[in-house]
Structure formats: structure tokens, C-alpha cells
Motif scaffolding. Structure first.
Motif, PDB file in Angstrom:
ATOM      1  N   SER A   5      48.566  32.214  30.522  1.00 53.23           N
ATOM      2  CA  SER A   5      49.774  32.907  30.197  1.00 53.23           C
ATOM      3  C   SER A   5      49.892  33.901  30.465  1.00 53.23           C
ATOM      4  O   SER A   5      48.241  34.800  29.931  1.00 53.23           O
ATOM      5  N   THR A   6      50.039  35.054  31.282  1.00 56.28           N
ATOM      6  CA  THR A   6      50.359  36.714  31.439  1.00 56.28           C
ATOM      7  C   THR A   6      51.445  37.513  30.786  1.00 56.28           C
ATOM      8  O   THR A   6      52.779  36.818  30.976  1.00 56.28           O
ATOM      9  N   PRO A   7      51.492  38.279  30.227  1.00 53.21           N
ATOM     10  CA  PRO A   7      52.634  39.116  30.133  1.00 53.21           C
ATOM     11  C   PRO A   7      53.219  39.630  31.373  1.00 53.21           C
ATOM     12  O   PRO A   7      52.012  40.091  32.489  1.00 53.21           O
ATOM     13  N   ARG A   8      54.694  40.067  31.662  1.00 48.04           N
ATOM     14  CA  ARG A   8      55.104  40.273  32.449  1.00 48.04           C
ATOM     15  C   ARG A   8      55.047  41.840  32.073  1.00 48.04           C
ATOM     16  O   ARG A   8      55.066  42.831  31.255  1.00 48.04           O
ATOM     17  N   TYR A   9      54.746  42.347  33.614  1.00 47.85           N
ATOM     18  CA  TYR A   9      55.083  43.889  33.921  1.00 47.85           C
ATOM     19  C   TYR A   9      56.257  44.546  34.025  1.00 47.85           C
ATOM     20  O   TYR A   9      56.792  44.355  34.617  1.00 47.85           O
ATOM     21  N   LEU A  10      56.605  45.486  32.822  1.00 44.65           N
ATOM     22  CA  LEU A  10      58.359  45.697  32.723  1.00 44.65           C
ATOM     23  C   LEU A  10      58.642  46.446  33.405  1.00 44.65           C
ATOM     24  O   LEU A  10      59.539  47.188  33.038  1.00 44.65           O
ATOM     25  N   ALA A 103      44.077  40.172  44.081  1.00 45.77           N
ATOM     26  CA  ALA A 103      45.028  40.180  42.959  1.00 45.77           C
ATOM     27  C   ALA A 103      45.259  41.099  42.941  1.00 45.77           C
ATOM     28  O   ALA A 103      44.394  41.890  41.791  1.00 45.77           O
ATOM     29  N   LEU A 104      46.451  41.976  43.232  1.00 45.09           N
ATOM     30  CA  LEU A 104      46.918  43.468  42.324  1.00 45.09           C
ATOM     31  C   LEU A 104      47.263  43.781  41.962  1.00 45.09           C
ATOM     32  O   LEU A 104      48.657  42.841  40.689  1.00 45.09           O
ATOM     33  N   GLY A 105      46.704  45.397  41.167  1.00 42.61           N
ATOM     34  CA  GLY A 105      47.945  45.972  40.517  1.00 42.61           C
ATOM     35  C   GLY A 105      47.807  45.239  38.748  1.00 42.61           C
ATOM     36  O   GLY A 105      46.572  44.193  38.097  1.00 42.61           O
ATOM     37  N   PRO A 106      48.043  45.845  37.372  1.00 40.57           N
ATOM     38  CA  PRO A 106      47.701  45.806  36.102  1.00 40.57           C
ATOM     39  C   PRO A 106      47.548  44.276  35.895  1.00 40.57           C
ATOM     40  O   PRO A 106      46.605  44.091  34.916  1.00 40.57           O
ATOM     41  N   ASP A 107      48.914  43.255  36.051  1.00 30.10           N
ATOM     42  CA  ASP A 107      49.504  42.033  35.655  1.00 30.10           C
ATOM     43  C   ASP A 107      48.221  41.534  35.804  1.00 30.10           C
ATOM     44  O   ASP A 107      47.778  40.683  35.578  1.00 30.10           O
ATOM     45  N   ALA A 108      48.167  41.180  37.315  1.00 39.35           N
ATOM     46  CA  ALA A 108      46.912  40.148  38.020  1.00 39.35           C
ATOM     47  C   ALA A 108      45.914  40.676  37.756  1.00 39.35           C
ATOM     48  O   ALA A 108      45.085  39.637  36.888  1.00 39.35           O
ATOM     49  N   ARG A 375      39.050  25.032  39.109  1.00 40.53           N
ATOM     50  CA  ARG A 375      40.356  24.192  39.503  1.00 40.53           C
ATOM     51  C   ARG A 375      41.245  24.705  40.122  1.00 40.53           C
ATOM     52  O   ARG A 375      41.350  25.624  39.660  1.00 40.53           O
ATOM     53  N   ASP A 376      42.710  23.689  39.847  1.00 39.91           N
ATOM     54  CA  ASP A 376      43.766  24.431  40.231  1.00 39.91           C
ATOM     55  C   ASP A 376      44.153  24.954  38.652  1.00 39.91           C
ATOM     56  O   ASP A 376      44.294  24.167  38.250  1.00 39.91           O
ATOM     57  N   THR A 377      45.010  25.992  39.733  1.00 42.99           N
ATOM     58  CA  THR A 377      45.498  26.720  38.686  1.00 42.99           C
ATOM     59  C   THR A 377      46.873  27.481  38.915  1.00 42.99           C
ATOM     60  O   THR A 377      47.372  27.945  40.015  1.00 42.99           O
ATOM     61  N   GLU A 378      47.208  28.151  38.324  1.00 41.30           N
ATOM     62  CA  GLU A 378      48.059  29.500  38.593  1.00 41.30           C
ATOM     63  C   GLU A 378      48.317  30.984  38.536  1.00 41.30           C
ATOM     64  O   GLU A 378      47.312  30.822  37.651  1.00 41.30           O
ATOM     65  N   LEU A 379      48.742  31.537  39.064  1.00 41.40           N
ATOM     66  CA  LEU A 379      48.448  33.761  38.704  1.00 41.40           C
ATOM     67  C   LEU A 379      49.681  34.195  38.264  1.00 41.40           C
ATOM     68  O   LEU A 379      49.973  33.739  40.523  1.00 41.40           O
ATOM     69  N   LEU A 380      50.318  34.168  37.994  1.00 41.45           N
ATOM     70  CA  LEU A 380      51.987  35.029  37.773  1.00 41.45           C
ATOM     71  C   LEU A 380      52.726  34.298  38.699  1.00 41.45           C
ATOM     72  O   LEU A 380      53.736  34.663  39.161  1.00 41.45           O
ATOM     73  N   GLY A 381      52.539  33.154  38.517  1.00 43.57           N
ATOM     74  CA  GLY A 381      53.892  32.062  39.401  1.00 43.57           C
ATOM     75  C   GLY A 381      53.313  31.424  40.180  1.00 43.57           C
ATOM     76  O   GLY A 381      54.254  31.084  41.318  1.00 43.57           O
ATOM     77  N   VAL A 390      39.165  34.984  44.408  1.00 46.10           N
ATOM     78  CA  VAL A 390      40.107  35.703  44.027  1.00 46.10           C
ATOM     79  C   VAL A 390      39.600  37.249  44.133  1.00 46.10           C
ATOM     80  O   VAL A 390      38.482  37.303  42.907  1.00 46.10           O
ATOM     81  N   MET A 391      40.146  38.372  44.376  1.00 49.48           N
ATOM     82  CA  MET A 391      39.296  40.091  44.749  1.00 49.48           C
ATOM     83  C   MET A 391      40.518  40.796  43.481  1.00 49.48           C
ATOM     84  O   MET A 391      41.052  40.716  44.321  1.00 49.48           O
ATOM     85  N   THR A 392      40.321  40.730  42.672  1.00 51.31           N
ATOM     86  CA  THR A 392      41.184  42.136  41.566  1.00 51.31           C
ATOM     87  C   THR A 392      40.019  43.438  42.149  1.00 51.31           C
ATOM     88  O   THR A 392      39.436  43.426  42.609  1.00 51.31           O
ATOM     89  N   TRP A 393      41.092  44.152  42.351  1.00 50.72           N
ATOM     90  CA  TRP A 393      40.944  45.781  42.577  1.00 50.72           C
ATOM     91  C   TRP A 393      41.273  46.634  41.873  1.00 50.72           C
ATOM     92  O   TRP A 393      42.730  47.206  41.270  1.00 50.72           O
ATOM     93  N   PRO A 394      41.213  46.753  40.149  1.00 49.77           N
ATOM     94  CA  PRO A 394      40.918  47.942  39.167  1.00 49.77           C
ATOM     95  C   PRO A 394      41.816  49.123  39.957  1.00 49.77           C
ATOM     96  O   PRO A 394      42.521  50.031  39.225  1.00 49.77           O
TER      97      PRO A 394
END
Length: 492
Positions: A5-10, A103-108, A375-381, A390-394
Motif C-alpha cells: 500500500s503506497t500513498p499517491r504522489y499528489l 525505483a525512482l521518485g519519492p513514492d517509490a 516473492r512476487d509482489t507489486e510496486l506502484l501498480g 530493486v535499486m532506489t535512488w533517494p
């Protein structure tokens, strides 16, 4: 399949993604520019499960064999920001070295760091630094990680941190007085501050007497440096005399050093971090094994000195380039004076806090983080298959115009009331990571930086080597100034 469950970036980013912002990478040549401008063929990572409404992630492989290594090493966050603007928050890179979903941006960033359903593991770090820092806190997962973090927290309580300050101060005062020579010539700040932070770590972390046992300290510090650099190796096999092999040998040197001293540290009452970890226990009386202590010490030494070195290097440049902020810091230091430092006096250096945060925003010491889907999952749909890196870039969140006013400008007041730009999104500013793995030593790092820079500004004025000087960075790992960051030190 677990769902995150992730918040939507407004904020509205659609227009920006349809018209990517042009990117200028310092030192970028014609080859790199053509690579950035090229439209790569897109391929899906994997089809979404039948009957689901999840979308497949697309990506590209870049150049044959090399992938996007040229753009990544030369451009770092600039290249990744370009990717975000061009493809959106999720893009798969078919890298020959470490294939991963960006996985880029604040929501990801928030979705991955919060990891609410424990879908993402730290084991993605294994092929990057695993052989050198196995057993370190950053490479542990879930309940095992929390067990070790609870015991380790004993070394980072306020009372413990207060005790470390006097040691940091003693080392930095001695080195700045005796080893740093002021003249009109360029002083290479990066190697000098790296050596200083290693000296501080040898005293605070390992209990060496300041100024003594130089041969032993030099040997240990050299082993740490070799181990850290090995993570950037191109050939990731233990082939002598290449850097991966040298890193493994350096790890063995460090293991032998710590193992030989654990017994004395457990029996003593010293207050260095090595001693504290040897005696630390949780509320149930559980302690670290000898193997745990060795692994934690090797990782903590690396994490502590590299991040502080990076931040103080950035700070030296921006204070030299912005003398009005240097004078504001110096005026604040003057109110504390030259007496002994402690936790309470350092808390009064509020201008330093603003400058440190701005430097962490502009050049983030650890600009990226790795995770792996368990495991199989989802990220931002979007569908993420099990085993996907998965590589994040804060660090690119720190550069978004949607969140920051003139993000390429040095402006520490953006962190002060009433602007508080870092509060636009929970992960607008995340130099220390987030979630369960947020850096345990971030307060220690801030105290160290304040102590060293306070003593430095009480002795010297920092100036650029020439008007308009701007550093360029090697992004093979943590960002490192390729020229060593020349700074002129003038005595006050």
C-alpha cells in the motif's frame, strides 16, 4: 501475492515526464551525450500474472556488454534523474553487472523503504559488497536485523555519543594543528579529511591512543580503505592481484585484528565502540558472538568514515564557494569558543545543521540503495517478480523541482522555518535511508562533522583554488571528487 500500500504522489508530474528535462553532466563528452539522447529499444521485464490488473515494467539493456555503466559512472544521479524524467518511476535496466528495477521518485522510495509486507530483502547487496561486509547490519534482514540493531543501539545512546565527542575533538584538534599546513597552494581536502576520519575511527571505534601505535593504525586503516574500494571492482572474482582479491585479503587482515582483541575488550571497561559492542546486551541479556562483533566492527568502520568524509568534503567546497555561509558558521563557532566540546555545545551549532543538510542533499554520500524481491509482489501498480533486484535512488529526490526551489542552488535556508522544503514529502530528503534500515549512526556522523568543521573554521578560512571552480565526481561507488577537491587554507 503481497500488495504494498503506497500513498499517491499528489504533485502533477505528467507534463515533466512527457517532456524530459535536458541533462548536463559535468565533463560529459560526445559519447555520453549521444547515449543520453538515444532512444533504446524497450523490453518488458516479465508479464504480469494472468487476471491481475498490474502493469509490466519495461526497460532496456543499453550498450552490448557495457549496459549503462558509462552513463552511470560518469553521471551518477544526473543520469538517473534523466531516466526518471524520461521513463517515470520504474524502469528496468538489463545490466550485465547487476540488473535491477530503478525505483525512482519519492513514492517509490517510500514504498521500498517502508517495506510494510517484508517483500524486499537486503540480500541484493551481496554481489556488491557481500564478501567484504557480510554480517554487517545493512546486510541483515527482518527479525535478525532487529535483534542485532537492538543490541547495537547500546553503542549509540546519548550518553555513549557524549563520551565519543571528546575523543573526536582530541584527534581532530591534534591533526589540524600539526598536519594541515596553511599556505597559498592548493590543499587536497578529500584525501586529508579521509585520513582524519580514519584516525578518528581508530580512536573512537577501536580504542587506540591518539597519536600512538601509528604503524598498527596505518595498517588497519589501509585494510579498511582496500576493503571499501573493492566494492567498485569491475572483475568481481578473487583473481590476484585485482581489487576484488585485495578486498578479500584486507577483510582477512581486519578479522585477525579484531579477533585477537575481543577477549581483552570483553574483560575491560573501556568506552570505545569496540569495547561497548563486546559487552552490549539486549533486555533479555543476549549478547553478540565473537563473529558478530567482528562483522559489525568492519561494517561500522566503513560506514562511519566514508559518509563523514564525503559530507565534509562537500561542506568544505560550498563554504569556500559561499563565504557568507562560512562566516555565519564561524560566527556561531565563536560563541562556543575554543574550549572543550560536548554534546550540548554542538547542539547550539544550528547553522551547521542547515549547511550539513544542504550538503547531504546536493551530494548524497550513499546516493542509492539495493533491495531484492523475496516473492512476487507489486510496486506502484507494477508487477515485480520474485528475485528481482530493486535499486532506489533517494539522491534524485533531492534534486526534484517539484519539491525543492532551485534544487541546483546551494541554499541552506530551505531547511529552516518557514520554508521547510524537506517536509514536502516524507522521502523528499532521505540521505540516511529510511524504514527499519535507517542509518543507526546518523547522529554520531553529525556530531563528528560539527566537531571537525568547528575546529577547522576556528583556524582557517576556506577559499576556492580559483574563481568559478566546480568539482566533478566519480560515481563508481560513493561520489568521490576526481581531483581530490583542492581548497586553499588561510590562517585566521
Amino acid at each position: 501475492m503481497a500488495t504494498i500500500s503506497t500513498p499517491r504522489y499528489l504533485l502533477d508530474q505528467a507534463k515533466r515526464r512527457l517532456t524530459p528535462t535536458p541533462v548536463t553532466i559535468p565533463g560529459m563528452g560526445a559519447i555520453e551525450k549521444r547515449l543520453l539522447d538515444r532512444e533504446w529499444d524497450q523490453f518488458p521485464l516479465a508479464p504480469a500474472p494472468a487476471g491481475s490488473d498490474l502493469k509490466p515494467i519495461s526497460g532496456d539493456g543499453g550498450l552490448p556488454v557495457l549496459g549503462h555503466m558509462i552513463e552511470m559512472f560518469r553521471g551518477g544521479p544526473d543520469f538517473v534523474l534523466h531516466t526518471y524524467r524520461k521513463y517515470g518511476p520504474l524502469h528496468y535496466v538489463f545490466s550485465p553487472v547487476l540488473p535491477a528495477v530503478l525505483a525512482l521518485g519519492p513514492d517509490a522510495t517510500q514504498a521500498v523503504f517502508s517495506n510494510r509486507n517484508k517483500d524486499f530483502s537486503q540480500r541484493a547487496w551481496d554481489p556488491v559488497i557481500g564478501p567484504f561486509f557480510e554480517g554487517g547490519l545493512m546486510l541483515r534482514d527482518f527479525d535478525d536485523h532487529m535483534f542485532h540493531r537492538r543490541i547495537m543501539q547500546e553503542a549509540f545512546t546519548r550518553s555513549r555519543l557524549s563520551g565519543y565527542v571528546s575523543h573526536i575533538d582530541a584527534v581532530s584538534s591534534r591533526v589540524l594543528a600539526n598536519d594541515w599546513v596553511a599556505n597559498d597552494k592548493r590543499f587536497l581536502f578529500y584525501p586529508a579529511i579521509k585520513e582524519l576520519t580514519l584516525d578518528i575511527a581508530s580512536v573512537v571505534f577501536m580504542g587506540h591512543e591518539p597519536g600512538k601505535d601509528r604503524e598498527l593504525v596505518t595498517t588497519v586503516n589501509r585494510a579498511f580503505t582496500t576493503t571499501t574500494r573493492a566494492g567498485n571492482a569491475i572483475v568481481r572474482k578473487p583473481v590476484p592481484p585485482l581489487s576484488w582479491w585485495r578486498g578479500i585479503k584486507a577483510r582477512e587482515t581486519l578479522e585477525n585484528y579484531f579477533n585477537a582483541r575481543i577477549g581483552d575488550k570483553r574483560a575491560g571497561d573501556a568506552s570505545d565502540m569496540f569495547s561497548v559492542l563486546c559487552r552490549a546486551e539486549d533486555e533479555d541479556g543476549q549478547r553478540f558472538t565473537d563473529e558478530d562483533i567482528v562483522s559489525h566492527m568492519i561494517f561500522l568502520m566503513m560506514a562511519a568514515h566514508d559518509t563523514s568524509t564525503s559530507t565534509m568534503t562537500t561542506m568544505a567546497y560550498h563554504l569556500a564557494a559561499n563565504p557568507e555561509w562560512q562566516e555565519r558558521c564561524r560566527d556561531e563557532s565563536a560563541r562556543i569558543g575554543d574550549g572543550p566540546l560536548d554534546f550540548e555545545s554542538l547542539e547550539k551549532l544550528e547553522t551547521y545543521d542547515l549547511v550539513i543538510n544542504e550538503c547531504l542533499r546536493m551530494v548524497t554520500p550513499l546516493p542509492f540503495n539495493f533491495r531484492q524481491a523475496v516473492r512476487d509482489t507489486e510496486l506502484l501498480g507494477y508487477f515485480i517478480p520474485a528475485g528481482t533486484n530493486v535499486m532506489t535512488w533517494p539522491s534524485i529526490n533531492h534534486r526534484l523541482e517539484e519539491l525543492w526551489t532551485e534544487p541546483d542552488k546551494f541554499d541552506p535556508l530551505r531547511f529552516a522555518e518557514p520554508r521547510n522544503e524537506h517536509k514536502q514529502h516524507r522521502y523528499a530528503f532521505a540521505p540516511f535511508g529510511g524504514g527499519a534500515h535507517k542509518c543507526i549512526g546518523m547522529v554520531f556522523g553529525q556530531l563528528e562533522i560539527k566537531t571537525v568543521m568547528h575546529r577547522l573554521l576556528r583556524r582557517y578560512r576556506l577559499e576556492l583554488p580559483h574563481p568559478g571552480y566546480k568539482p566533478t565526481y566519480d560515481y563508481g561507488g560513493m561520489p568521490v571528487p576526481v581531483d581530490g577537491m583542492p581548497i586553499v587554507l588561510r590562517p585566521l
